[in-house]
Design an enzyme around this catalytic site. Structure first.
Site, mmCIF file in Angstrom:
data_model
loop_
_atom_site.group_PDB
_atom_site.id
_atom_site.type_symbol
_atom_site.label_atom_id
_atom_site.label_comp_id
_atom_site.label_asym_id
_atom_site.label_seq_id
_atom_site.Cartn_x
_atom_site.Cartn_y
_atom_site.Cartn_z
ATOM 1 N N ASP A 1 11.448 47.335 39.041
ATOM 2 C CA ASP A 1 10.855 46.726 37.583
ATOM 3 C C ASP A 1 9.754 45.880 37.931
ATOM 4 O O ASP A 1 9.298 45.411 36.968
ATOM 5 C CB ASP A 1 11.795 46.140 36.721
ATOM 6 C CG ASP A 1 11.695 46.387 35.367
ATOM 7 O OD1 ASP A 1 10.887 47.035 34.823
ATOM 8 O OD2 ASP A 1 12.203 45.393 34.524
ATOM 9 N N LYS B 1 17.703 53.563 29.166
ATOM 10 C CA LYS B 1 17.458 53.892 30.568
ATOM 11 C C LYS B 1 18.520 54.492 31.328
ATOM 12 O O LYS B 1 18.265 55.364 32.199
ATOM 13 C CB LYS B 1 17.097 52.188 31.218
ATOM 14 C CG LYS B 1 15.872 51.787 30.900
ATOM 15 C CD LYS B 1 15.680 50.105 31.058
ATOM 16 C CE LYS B 1 14.637 49.714 30.255
ATOM 17 N NZ LYS B 1 14.509 48.204 30.297
ATOM 18 N N GLN C 1 17.981 43.188 32.741
ATOM 19 C CA GLN C 1 17.015 43.310 31.558
ATOM 20 C C GLN C 1 16.750 41.953 30.936
ATOM 21 O O GLN C 1 17.461 41.036 30.889
ATOM 22 C CB GLN C 1 18.082 44.044 30.430
ATOM 23 C CG GLN C 1 17.592 44.233 29.111
ATOM 24 C CD GLN C 1 16.129 45.229 29.145
ATOM 25 O OE1 GLN C 1 16.539 46.294 29.885
ATOM 26 N NE2 GLN C 1 15.370 44.766 28.391
#
Ligand code: NAP
Length: 282
Positions: free
Chosen positions: A124, A57, A101
């Protein structure tokens, strides 16, 4: 616009679509006028797969001129420590997107951490508030994999209205938001999961199948209705998806390859959401 059976299938090329979206994002970043657009990535612990994803990323950010701020927290990090870091990211005006994450170590209250992310930086699509907004069709940043799948289908001008879509999997990051996004686009939805009886019978009804069950090559060719669209969100060791590609391609009109289908679209949507957040802040 489902094609008839016995025509050869077409790959839904996520790599090519991603490249063109990323070129556009690069220009939009440049147009933001030199101030860095920052995606904060927060990684708790030392899970090697998570480290790889965060690295990928970060690289993708840099390739389009975006800055990634990598925050690495120790394996024994507490929920309170993590919440404090998220608060700092929320109040930093340079940071336009926050990615925590998944998965976090078990002592972390991951739901509390996700929900601490400011809605305008939830690029996200992990907050409960964001999920609710997405479900209601209110502007939001949906989870990146289902958002990427929608963008990929749109890139091929696939008419979704009225299709019977069968989503195999109901995780909060993939199956559930996928079903909502397709419902918002007037598909009729069946969501299958590990307790579903007669999974092949459900898949056989589908005009559009989204495989998101985390089981290598699980969806079989003879489950596919001739002419159906097959989207394989799975990614398993050995570079295989959740669909038996060769057998399913024989019956499908469109199908996503693995790799090169859904995977590249996921990171691209993370970038796209962060750029959009930066543009809104400006
Ligand atoms: P997950 O959290 O493990 O969820 C898997 C889902 O599949 C669950 O809802 C589970 O049902 C269902 N399932 C399991 N066995 C099943 C069976 N025999 N029949 C029907 N449904 C079954 O996985 P995930 O995070 O959603 O990921 C799914 C897949 O997508 C994985 O292959 C993953 O690697 C991939 N993925 C790819 C990307 C990308 O960027 N390409 C991103 C994220 C994930 P229950 O709810 O009943 O347990």
């Amino acid at each position: 616009m489902i094609r008839k059976a016995n025509l050869s299938y077409q790959n839904l090329d996520g790599k090519a679509v991603s490249e063109s979206i990323r070129a556009d994002l690069k220009a939009r970043i440049a147009a933001l006028g030199g101030k860095p657009t920052v995606l904060a990535t927060i990684l708790v612990g030392n899970n090697p797969a998570s480290e790889t994803y965060v690295k990928m990323k970060g690289k993708a950010c840099e390739a389009i001129g975006m800055t990634s701020k990598k925050i690495q927290l120790p394996e024994n990090c507490t929920t309170d420590m993590l919440l404090r870091i998220i608060d700092e990211c929320n109040s930093d005006p340079k940071i336009r997107g926050i990615l925590l994450q998944h998965p976090s170590p078990t002592q972390i209250d991951e739901r509390a951490a996700f929900d601490r992310i400011a809605i305008e930086k939830d690029v996200d699509g992990v907050t409960a508030f964001g999920f609710g907004r997405m479900s209601l069709g209110i502007p939001s940043y949906p989870a990146c994999t289902p958002a990427g799948i929608m963008r990929l289908l749109d890139a091929y001008n696939i008419e979704l209205s009225g299709l019977h879509a069968v989503v195999v999997g109901r995780s909060p990051i993939l199956g559930k938001p996928m079903a909502q996004l397709l419902l918002n686009r007037d598909c009729t939805i069946t969501v299958c999961h590990s307790r579903t009886k007669d999974l092949p019978g459900h898949v056989k009804q589908a005009d559009l199948v989204v495989a998101a069950c985390g089981k290598p090559e699980f969806i079989q060719g003879d489950w596919i209705k001739p002419g159906a669209i097959v989207v394989d969100a799975g990614y398993n060791p050995g570079n295989v998806g959740d669909v038996d590609f060769k057998a399913c391609a024989e019956r499908a009109s469109y199908i996503t390859p693995v790799p090169g289908g859904v995977g590249p679209m996921t990171i691209t949507m993370l970038l796209a959401h962060t750029v959009e957040s930066a543009e809104k802040a400006k």
